[in-house]
Design a protein around this motif. Structure first.
Motif, PDB file in Angstrom:
ATOM      1  N   TYR A   1       0.824  -1.206   0.000  1.00 45.79           N
ATOM      2  CA  TYR A   1       0.000   0.000   0.000  1.00 45.79           C
ATOM      3  C   TYR A   1       0.861   1.260   0.000  1.00 45.79           C
ATOM      4  CZ  TYR A   1      -2.570   3.945   1.704  1.00 45.79           C
ATOM      5  OH  TYR A   1      -3.058   5.219   1.840  1.00 45.79           O
ATOM      6  N   ALA A   2       1.926   1.280   0.780  1.00 48.47           N
ATOM      7  CA  ALA A   2       2.794   2.463   0.863  1.00 48.47           C
ATOM      8  C   ALA A   2       3.388   2.798  -0.500  1.00 48.47           C
ATOM      9  CB  ALA A   2       3.902   2.238   1.891  1.00 48.47           C
ATOM     10  N   ALA A   3       3.806   1.778  -1.254  1.00 49.03           N
ATOM     11  CA  ALA A   3       4.341   2.022  -2.596  1.00 49.03           C
ATOM     12  C   ALA A   3       3.260   2.617  -3.493  1.00 49.03           C
ATOM     13  CB  ALA A   3       4.884   0.724  -3.188  1.00 49.03           C
ATOM     14  N   ALA A   4       2.057   2.045  -3.451  1.00 47.65           N
ATOM     15  CA  ALA A   4       0.956   2.556  -4.273  1.00 47.65           C
ATOM     16  C   ALA A   4       0.624   3.987  -3.888  1.00 47.65           C
ATOM     17  CB  ALA A   4      -0.277   1.659  -4.114  1.00 47.65           C
ATOM     18  N   ARG A   5       0.503   4.241  -2.599  1.00 54.92           N
ATOM     19  CA  ARG A   5       0.138   5.575  -2.125  1.00 54.92           C
ATOM     20  C   ARG A   5       1.164   6.620  -2.546  1.00 54.92           C
ATOM     21  NH1 ARG A   5      -2.752   7.792   2.608  1.00 54.92           N
ATOM     22  NH2 ARG A   5      -1.852   9.835   3.024  1.00 54.92           N
ATOM     23  N   SER A   6       2.445   6.312  -2.388  1.00 55.00           N
ATOM     24  CA  SER A   6       3.466   7.305  -2.726  1.00 55.00           C
ATOM     25  C   SER A   6       3.455   7.609  -4.221  1.00 55.00           C
ATOM     26  CB  SER A   6       4.847   6.851  -2.263  1.00 55.00           C
ATOM     27  OG  SER A   6       5.267   5.711  -2.961  1.00 55.00           O
ATOM     28  N   LEU A   7       3.239   6.590  -5.057  1.00 54.79           N
ATOM     29  CA  LEU A   7       3.201   6.825  -6.499  1.00 54.79           C
ATOM     30  C   LEU A   7       1.939   7.578  -6.923  1.00 54.79           C
ATOM     31  CD1 LEU A   7       4.726   3.492  -7.743  1.00 54.79           C
ATOM     32  CD2 LEU A   7       5.613   5.783  -8.209  1.00 54.79           C
ATOM     33  N   ILE A   8       0.806   7.259  -6.319  1.00 55.05           N
ATOM     34  CA  ILE A   8      -0.431   7.973  -6.640  1.00 55.05           C
ATOM     35  C   ILE A   8      -0.271   9.449  -6.283  1.00 55.05           C
ATOM     36  CG2 ILE A   8      -2.869   8.243  -6.012  1.00 55.05           C
ATOM     37  CD1 ILE A   8      -2.875   5.120  -5.621  1.00 55.05           C
ATOM     38  N   ASP A   9       0.280   9.715  -5.116  1.00 52.75           N
ATOM     39  CA  ASP A   9       0.497  11.097  -4.683  1.00 52.75           C
ATOM     40  C   ASP A   9       1.472  11.809  -5.621  1.00 52.75           C
ATOM     41  OD1 ASP A   9       0.237  13.274  -2.661  1.00 52.75           O
ATOM     42  OD2 ASP A   9       2.378  12.869  -2.404  1.00 52.75           O
ATOM     43  N   TRP A  10       2.563  11.128  -5.991  1.00 45.98           N
ATOM     44  CA  TRP A  10       3.555  11.718  -6.898  1.00 45.98           C
ATOM     45  C   TRP A  10       2.905  12.099  -8.233  1.00 45.98           C
ATOM     46  CZ3 TRP A  10       5.628   9.683 -11.554  1.00 45.98           C
ATOM     47  CH2 TRP A  10       6.676  10.441 -12.104  1.00 45.98           C
ATOM     48  N   HIS A  11       2.102  11.202  -8.795  1.00 46.72           N
ATOM     49  CA  HIS A  11       1.435  11.492 -10.081  1.00 46.72           C
ATOM     50  C   HIS A  11       0.515  12.707  -9.974  1.00 46.72           C
ATOM     51  CE1 HIS A  11       2.605   8.359 -12.918  1.00 46.72           C
ATOM     52  NE2 HIS A  11       2.674   7.548 -11.880  1.00 46.72           N
ATOM     53  N   SER A  12      -0.242  12.785  -8.883  1.00 44.86           N
ATOM     54  CA  SER A  12      -1.188  13.897  -8.773  1.00 44.86           C
ATOM     55  C   SER A  12      -0.481  15.241  -8.639  1.00 44.86           C
ATOM     56  CB  SER A  12      -2.149  13.675  -7.597  1.00 44.86           C
ATOM     57  OG  SER A  12      -1.486  13.809  -6.368  1.00 44.86           O
ATOM     58  N   ARG A  13       0.772  15.236  -8.190  1.00 44.07           N
ATOM     59  CA  ARG A  13       1.526  16.474  -7.993  1.00 44.07           C
ATOM     60  C   ARG A  13       2.505  16.788  -9.132  1.00 44.07           C
ATOM     61  NH1 ARG A  13       0.808  17.993  -2.667  1.00 44.07           N
ATOM     62  NH2 ARG A  13      -0.110  16.367  -1.394  1.00 44.07           N
ATOM     63  N   HIS A  14       2.582  15.907 -10.117  1.00 44.81           N
ATOM     64  CA  HIS A  14       3.562  16.112 -11.197  1.00 44.81           C
ATOM     65  C   HIS A  14       2.944  15.967 -12.582  1.00 44.81           C
ATOM     66  CE1 HIS A  14       6.088  15.481  -7.703  1.00 44.81           C
ATOM     67  NE2 HIS A  14       6.965  16.216  -8.349  1.00 44.81           N
ATOM     68  N   ARG A  15       1.820  16.584 -12.776  1.00 43.85           N
ATOM     69  CA  ARG A  15       1.145  16.516 -14.077  1.00 43.85           C
ATOM     70  C   ARG A  15       1.740  17.472 -15.102  1.00 43.85           C
ATOM     71  NH1 ARG A  15      -3.214  13.188 -13.652  1.00 43.85           N
ATOM     72  NH2 ARG A  15      -4.027  12.895 -11.568  1.00 43.85           N
ATOM     73  N   PHE A  16       2.663  18.327 -14.631  1.00 40.09           N
ATOM     74  CA  PHE A  16       3.312  19.278 -15.536  1.00 40.09           C
ATOM     75  C   PHE A  16       4.821  19.178 -15.386  1.00 40.09           C
ATOM     76  CE2 PHE A  16      -0.922  20.817 -14.738  1.00 40.09           C
ATOM     77  CZ  PHE A  16      -1.380  21.053 -16.033  1.00 40.09           C
ATOM     78  N   CYS A  17       5.505  19.416 -16.483  1.00 42.83           N
ATOM     79  CA  CYS A  17       6.953  19.283 -16.573  1.00 42.83           C
ATOM     80  C   CYS A  17       7.668  20.351 -15.747  1.00 42.83           C
ATOM     81  CB  CYS A  17       7.369  19.388 -18.042  1.00 42.83           C
ATOM     82  SG  CYS A  17       9.147  19.233 -18.320  1.00 42.83           S
ATOM     83  N   ALA A  18       8.637  19.920 -14.960  1.00 40.86           N
ATOM     84  CA  ALA A  18       9.438  20.851 -14.168  1.00 40.86           C
ATOM     85  C   ALA A  18      10.424  21.626 -15.038  1.00 40.86           C
ATOM     86  CB  ALA A  18      10.203  20.082 -13.092  1.00 40.86           C
ATOM     87  N   GLN A  19      10.644  21.148 -16.250  1.00 38.10           N
ATOM     88  CA  GLN A  19      11.605  21.784 -17.151  1.00 38.10           C
ATOM     89  C   GLN A  19      10.965  22.879 -18.002  1.00 38.10           C
ATOM     90  OE1 GLN A  19      14.563  19.090 -18.712  1.00 38.10           O
ATOM     91  NE2 GLN A  19      14.287  19.955 -20.751  1.00 38.10           N
ATOM     92  N   CYS A  20       9.785  22.574 -18.580  1.00 39.15           N
ATOM     93  CA  CYS A  20       9.189  23.547 -19.503  1.00 39.15           C
ATOM     94  C   CYS A  20       7.745  23.914 -19.164  1.00 39.15           C
ATOM     95  CB  CYS A  20       9.252  23.013 -20.927  1.00 39.15           C
ATOM     96  SG  CYS A  20       8.060  21.700 -21.268  1.00 39.15           S
ATOM     97  N   GLY A  21       7.109  23.204 -18.236  1.00 34.97           N
ATOM     98  CA  GLY A  21       5.734  23.496 -17.859  1.00 34.97           C
ATOM     99  C   GLY A  21       4.688  22.781 -18.693  1.00 34.97           C
ATOM    100  N   GLY A  22       5.129  22.002 -19.683  1.00 34.85           N
ATOM    101  CA  GLY A  22       4.191  21.260 -20.527  1.00 34.85           C
ATOM    102  C   GLY A  22       3.522  20.129 -19.760  1.00 34.85           C
ATOM    103  N   ALA A  23       2.394  19.673 -20.287  1.00 34.48           N
ATOM    104  CA  ALA A  23       1.682  18.557 -19.656  1.00 34.48           C
ATOM    105  C   ALA A  23       2.502  17.277 -19.786  1.00 34.48           C
ATOM    106  CB  ALA A  23       0.323  18.374 -20.318  1.00 34.48           C
ATOM    107  N   THR A  24       2.459  16.460 -18.717  1.00 31.54           N
ATOM    108  CA  THR A  24       3.149  15.175 -18.747  1.00 31.54           C
ATOM    109  C   THR A  24       2.118  14.058 -18.806  1.00 31.54           C
ATOM    110  OG1 THR A  24       3.208  15.029 -16.329  1.00 31.54           O
ATOM    111  CG2 THR A  24       5.128  16.027 -17.423  1.00 31.54           C
TER     112      THR A  24
END
Length: 185
Positions: free
Chosen positions: A109-132
């Motif tokens: 569960y911890a692995a799933a939770r951390s990845l779900i949270d990461w995805h919800s917070r990284h929908r845009f590129c840190a380099q150019c701002g484009g959608a990921t």
């Protein structure tokens, strides 16, 4: 001796499947594929120390999935948050349920939770701002604008347990449930 939490997950992360779009599609279409049932981002427990799994037919058709890996030869998935949804990472419900889960189930569960949270917070590129977009079964995001590849953080850490004459020094945060302690990091 008490078993250490978040250890012993019996899952094969199945990197070969995750990296092969055809094999990943096959895993998603097999009848033995299972979906981790969540209440938002909180785990649903079966009351006997296990997570609850359902069929992939239960997930909304447009919902993206995270490929967790294989358990006993069966593909396991978790639903990613819908676009625009960021879950509260400090859930009291999760603390309560984690105390009921077996360590291997808590680790999964911890692995799933951390990845779900990461995805919800990284929908845009840190380099150019484009959608990921989701790649490699949910273990990567790719930018459609600049082609940057993004991965979940892995922070190396060492946690020490101070022990003296058979007693350990532990601490707890004020907001934690009674009886919950942690080694000091």
């Amino acid at each position: 001796m008490r078993t250490v939490g978040f250890t012993g997950a019996r899952i094969d992360r199945a990197d070969a499947i995750r990296n092969d779009p055809e094999r990943l599609a096959d895993a998603m279409s097999t009848l033995s594929a299972r979906l981790l049932r969540l209440d938002g981002i909180d785990p649903v427990d079966d009351g006997m120390g296990g997570l609850v799994w359902g069929s992939l037919a239960e997930v909304e058709p447009d919902r993206e999935l995270l490929f967790l890996g294989m358990v006993e030869g069966k593909p396991r998935f978790a639903p990613l948050a819908p676009p625009g949804v960021v879950y509260d990472a400090r859930s009291r419900t999760a603390w309560q349920v984690l105390g009921l889960l077996a360590p291997d189930q808590a680790a999964l569960y911890a692995a799933a939770r951390s990845l779900i949270d990461w995805h919800s917070r990284h929908r845009f590129c840190a380099q150019c701002g484009g959608a990921t977009t989701v790649a490699k079964g949910g273990w990567q995001r790719n930018c459609g604008q600049c082609a940057a590849q993004h991965f979940p953080r892995t922070d190396p850490v060492v946690i020490m347990l101070a022990e003296y004459e058979g007693k350990a020094l532990v601490g707890r945060q004020h907001g934690w449930p009674p009886g919950r302690y942690s080694a000091l990091a």
